[in-house]
Write an enzyme that holds these catalytic residues in place. Structure first.
Site, PDB file in Angstrom:
ATOM      1  N   ALA A  10       0.819  -1.214   0.000  1.00  0.00           N
ATOM      2  CA  ALA A  10       0.000   0.000   0.000  1.00  0.00           C
ATOM      3  C   ALA A  10       0.859   1.273   0.000  1.00  0.00           C
ATOM      4  CB  ALA A  10      -0.932  -0.020   1.204  1.00  0.00           C
ATOM      5  N   GLY A  12       4.090   1.603  -0.790  1.00  0.00           N
ATOM      6  CA  GLY A  12       4.906   1.657  -2.007  1.00  0.00           C
ATOM      7  C   GLY A  12       4.092   2.188  -3.176  1.00  0.00           C
ATOM      8  N   ASN A 104       8.344   0.561   9.396  1.00  0.00           N
ATOM      9  CA  ASN A 104       8.137   0.673  10.838  1.00  0.00           C
ATOM     10  C   ASN A 104       9.362   0.108  11.550  1.00  0.00           C
ATOM     11  OD1 ASN A 104       5.644   1.843  11.209  1.00  0.00           O
ATOM     12  ND2 ASN A 104       4.510  -0.091  11.304  1.00  0.00           N
ATOM     13  N   LYS A 184       8.671   7.740  16.362  1.00  0.00           N
ATOM     14  CA  LYS A 184       7.723   6.799  15.733  1.00  0.00           C
ATOM     15  C   LYS A 184       7.892   5.413  16.348  1.00  0.00           C
ATOM     16  CE  LYS A 184       4.555   5.555  12.721  1.00  0.00           C
ATOM     17  NZ  LYS A 184       4.811   4.434  11.935  1.00  0.00           N
ATOM     18  N   ASN A 192       1.540  -1.157  18.994  1.00  0.00           N
ATOM     19  CA  ASN A 192       1.432  -2.376  18.167  1.00  0.00           C
ATOM     20  C   ASN A 192       1.314  -3.668  18.962  1.00  0.00           C
ATOM     21  OD1 ASN A 192       1.844  -0.287  16.374  1.00  0.00           O
ATOM     22  ND2 ASN A 192       3.056  -1.483  14.968  1.00  0.00           N
ATOM     23  N   GLU A 266       6.478  -7.184  12.764  1.00  0.00           N
ATOM     24  CA  GLU A 266       7.725  -6.408  12.771  1.00  0.00           C
ATOM     25  C   GLU A 266       8.279  -6.272  14.193  1.00  0.00           C
ATOM     26  OE1 GLU A 266       7.724  -3.354   9.211  1.00  0.00           O
ATOM     27  OE2 GLU A 266       5.887  -3.125  10.345  1.00  0.00           O
TER      28      GLU A 266
HETATM   29  O1  KPL Z   1       2.075   2.844  12.582  1.00  0.00           O
HETATM   30  C1  KPL Z   1       1.116   2.337  13.119  1.00  0.00           C
HETATM   31  C2  KPL Z   1       0.954   0.877  12.892  1.00  0.00           C
HETATM   32  O2  KPL Z   1      -0.117   0.351  13.056  1.00  0.00           O
HETATM   33  O3  KPL Z   1       1.967   0.256  12.519  1.00  0.00           O
HETATM   34  C3  KPL Z   1       0.208   3.113  14.015  1.00  0.00           C
HETATM   35  C4  KPL Z   1       0.707   4.533  14.072  1.00  0.00           C
HETATM   36  C5  KPL Z   1       0.212   2.504  15.380  1.00  0.00           C
HETATM   37  C6  KPL Z   1      -1.194   3.227  13.484  1.00  0.00           C
HETATM   38  O4  KPL Z   1      -1.931   2.072  13.559  1.00  0.00           O
END
Ligand code: KPL
Length: 302
Positions: A10, A12, A104, A184, A192, A266
């Site tokens: 999505a 990309g 992420n 982040k 998560n 991840e």
């Molecule tokens: O980046 C996110 C993820 O789900 O990986 C958040 C910011 C928590 C949004 O769902």
């Protein structure tokens, strides 16, 4: 091929649409062996309607000659896919090709750095939302900040930096990208694993019962960041986590979705990354260790 995007998920595809709108012609790089046509029409649904763009496509096992003119590679794979995919691709990429990682979590950047052979590496994080509706169609589900910055080797050429900033709405180039990536990381480390383990949308983490755990996750993160030479403020990170919980209340976190769909998560690049760094510094991170272990148990049971 001047600009390539490795990872046609999505995000990309969204970046491909945004770059194309800004006048670039990105090529999507697909898994080795995946049957694909040399060009393909892709759709991006927005509240204003659907925009269609045609992108060139090519697979990772294409000969080196396909990459001769590639000057910028955006990597939008999951963190755990980055190193293997680049291992296969790096020998074919010109030495002048700049690499931008967008995923992420953290970790692949430091393992990639010694293998760059003088190529430049930038890192980024995006809070734009996109959902894959089919192999060639996405929905742009949310606007959000995209932060980019240099990490190692030669800097990204000014014209490509300007192109990225023009193409990606809400993007900025930071002189020091690592604090932004840790910010982040804090959001992902708090939201998560908890949403994945309890199978709840992000908004449920606003409940009082979750606050002590979120507090502990963030305090442990701040401790290990300090050992890495980064002074982060727990109260500012906690506020950011609370804001994201509120702003994305109805979202299903990526880790929750990964487990629900039987995919690897991840975790190694998020809470697991913190635990790994902490071990190098002789630190214990009991909460992050426990969450990492629990998510890995869930993955093993899939
Ligand atoms: O980046 C996110 C993820 O789900 O990986 C958040 C910011 C928590 C949004 O769902």
């Amino acid at each position: 091929m001047n600009i390539a995007i490795l990872g046609a998920g999505a995000i990309g595809q969204l970046l491909a649409h945004q770059l194309a709108k800004a006048g670039a012609a990105p090529t999507l790089l697909l898994k080795a062996g995946k049957p694909c046509s040399a060009s393909q029409s892709f759709g991006c649904l927005t509240p204003e309607g659907e925009s269609l763009q045609t992108f060139s496509q090519c697979t990772l096992d294409a000969p080196a000659s396909a990459f001769t003119h590639c000057r910028l590679l955006l990597v939008t794979l999951k963190a755990y896919q980055v190193l293997d995919a680049l291992q296969a691709l790096l020998p074919k990429l010109p030495l002048g090709c700049h690499i931008l990682l967008l995923h992420n979590g953290l970790g692949p950047h430091s393992k990639l750095q010694p293998r760059l052979d003088g190529r430049g590496l930038s890192l980024g994080t995006t809070s734009q939302g996109a959902l894959r509706l089919g192999p060639h169609q996405i929905r742009h589900t949310g606007k959000g900040l995209t932060q980019l910055g240099h990490f190692a080797g030669p800097a990204l050429a000014d014209n490509d930096k300007a192109l990225l900033l023009r193409a990606i709405p809400g993007s900025e180039w930071l002189a020091d990208i690592l604090p932004a990536l840790w910010g982040k990381l804090a959001v992902n480390a708090a939201i998560n694993p908890l949403t994945a383990l309890d199978d709840v949308p992000n908004g449920r983490l606003a409940e009082a019962a979750y606050q002590p755990t979120i507090d502990a996750i963030i305090h442990e993160l701040v401790q290990v960041a300090a050992k890495e030479g980064l002074q982060l403020q727990a109260h500012a990170l906690l506020k950011r986590v609370r804001d994201v919980i509120e702003l994305t209340a109805d979202n299903s976190s990526s880790m929750r979705q990964d487990l629900l769909h039987g995919r690897p998560s991840e975790i190694d690049a998020i809470n697991g990354y913190l635990v790994q760094l902490a071990q190098r510094h002789g630190l214990e991170l009991p909460i992050n260790q426990k969450l990492t272990r629990q998510i890995k148990q869930r993955e093993a049971a899939l």
